[in-house]
Design an enzyme around this catalytic site. Structure first.
Site, mmCIF file in Angstrom:
data_model
loop_
_atom_site.group_PDB
_atom_site.id
_atom_site.type_symbol
_atom_site.label_atom_id
_atom_site.label_comp_id
_atom_site.label_asym_id
_atom_site.label_seq_id
_atom_site.Cartn_x
_atom_site.Cartn_y
_atom_site.Cartn_z
ATOM 1 N N LYS A 1 0.846 -1.209 0.000
ATOM 2 C CA LYS A 1 0.000 0.000 0.000
ATOM 3 C C LYS A 1 0.876 1.253 0.000
ATOM 4 O O LYS A 1 0.637 2.190 -0.762
ATOM 5 C CB LYS A 1 -0.939 -0.010 1.220
ATOM 6 C CG LYS A 1 -2.066 -1.022 1.059
ATOM 7 C CD LYS A 1 -2.833 -1.299 2.340
ATOM 8 C CE LYS A 1 -3.824 -2.445 2.109
ATOM 9 N NZ LYS A 1 -4.537 -2.882 3.295
ATOM 10 N N GLN B 1 -4.763 -1.660 9.443
ATOM 11 C CA GLN B 1 -4.636 -2.996 8.835
ATOM 12 C C GLN B 1 -5.267 -4.042 9.765
ATOM 13 O O GLN B 1 -4.931 -4.121 10.945
ATOM 14 C CB GLN B 1 -3.141 -3.303 8.601
ATOM 15 C CG GLN B 1 -2.903 -4.595 7.852
ATOM 16 C CD GLN B 1 -3.438 -4.568 6.421
ATOM 17 O OE1 GLN B 1 -3.277 -3.597 5.695
ATOM 18 N NE2 GLN B 1 -4.086 -5.649 6.012
ATOM 19 N N ASP C 1 -11.210 2.854 3.720
ATOM 20 C CA ASP C 1 -11.595 1.441 3.587
ATOM 21 C C ASP C 1 -13.116 1.308 3.475
ATOM 22 O O ASP C 1 -13.626 0.260 3.077
ATOM 23 C CB ASP C 1 -11.104 0.642 4.808
ATOM 24 C CG ASP C 1 -9.856 -0.180 4.504
ATOM 25 O OD1 ASP C 1 -9.583 -0.409 3.311
ATOM 26 O OD2 ASP C 1 -9.177 -0.584 5.459
#
Ligand code: NAP
Length: 304
Positions: free
Chosen positions: A53, A97, A120
């Site tokens: 990422k 994460q 997200d």
């Protein structure tokens, strides 16, 4: 007839190239898109995802910030960092994460991220907006799948769509997006009776199960568009160690109309849509700032 293979790797690359100009425009306006990624612990798979990422951000000129904590860190410390990032004007997207260590309350952590920076798309406010058909951030994996449909010219309106899996990350948001696009949607799970009876009706089949080669050729309607979200590492046989999807790709190639491979299908699209969400957040912020500046101008104040 052999199915058309939807090349996620090529589409992801094409999109990432197109993002460079948007990043440059924002940077020139003093709004360089910035993504902060929080990693708790040293899970090897999570470390790889985070590294990918960060590298993807840097490759297109975005700012990225990686914050790593020891697995034993207390939740309050992470919540404090999130509050700091929420207030940081150089950060437009914040991602934690997953999975988090067991002593964390995952939903409390996700809800602490400002909804405007929740790239997200897991915050309840953003899930609600998606359910209402007015999305702010679309979760990255299903967002990537929708881009693949668009690129493949797949018209979803009036189609029978079946999603296998009901996770908050993939299955549920995928189903919402398909509903919003006008498909007739069935969502299957581990309790579904006679799964094949559902999947064989599907013009569009999305597999998000987490079981290698779970979808077999006899479960597919001839000509169907088959999207394989699964990423599984094979542990036995001659292909041990290799990645494999939830669909038996070789067997389904002759039955499906279009199909995504693993690797090189949905996977590369997920990080690409994370970049897209962060750029969109920065664009919204830039436009809010310019309209608030316009509001402060003399013309707005009127005579006197
Ligand atoms: P998950 O949270 O484990 O959900 C799996 C879903 O599959 C559950 O809803 C489960 O049903 C359902 N399921 C399990 N066995 C089934 C069966 N026999 N019949 C029908 N449904 C069944 O997994 P996830 O996070 O959604 O991920 C799914 C897969 O996608 C994994 O391989 C993951 O690695 C991969 N993934 C890929 C990407 C990408 O970028 N390509 C992103 C995210 C995830 P229940 O709810 O009843 O248990």
């Amino acid at each position: 007839m052999t199915a058309h293979i939807i090349d996620g790797k090529a589409l992801a690359e094409e999109l990432r190239q197109s993002f460079k100009a948007r990043v440059a425009t924002l940077t020139a306006k003093g709004q360089k898109p910035g993504l902060a990624v929080i990693l708790v612990g040293a899970d090897p798979a999570s470390q790889v995802y985070v590294k990918n990422k960060v590298n993807a951000c840097e490759a297109i000129g975005m700012k990225s910030e990686k914050i790593v904590y020891d697995a034993a860190v207390d939740q309050q410390t992470v919540l404090g960092k999130i509050a700091e990032l929420n207030a940081d004007p150089t950060i437009h997207g914040i991602l934690v994460q997953l999975p988090l260590p067991r002593h964390f309350d995952e939903s409390r952590v996700l809800e602490a991220i400002a909804a405007q920076k929740d790239v997200d798309g897991f915050h309840a406010e953003n899930v609600g907006a998606l359910a209402q058909g007015k999305p702010r951030f679309i979760p990255c994996t299903p967002y990537g799948v929708m881009k693949m449909f668009a690129q493949g010219g797949v018209d979803l309106n009036g189609k029978e769509a079946v999603v296998i899996g009901r996770s908050n990350i993939v299955g549920k948001p995928m189903a919402l997006l398909l509903i919003n696009a006008g498909a007739t949607v069935t969502v299957c799970n581990s309790k579904t009776k006679d799964l094949g009876a559902h999947t064989r009706r599907a013009d569009i089949l999305v597999a998000a199960v987490g079981k290698p080669k779970f979808v077999t050729a006899d479960m597919i309607k001839p000509g169907a568009v088959v999207i394989d979200v699964g990423i599984n590492r094979l542990t036995d046989g001659p292909d041990a160690g290799k990645l494999c999807g939830d669909v038996d790709f070789a067997a389904c190639l002759e039955t499906a109309g279009q199909i995504t491979p693993v690797p090189g299908g949905v996977g590369p699209m997920t990080i690409t849509m994370l970049l897209a969400n962060t750029i969109e957040a920065a664009e919204r912020e830039a436009s809010a700032r310019s309209s608030s500046r316009a509001g402060e101008g003399p013309g707005e104040r009127g005579p006197g």
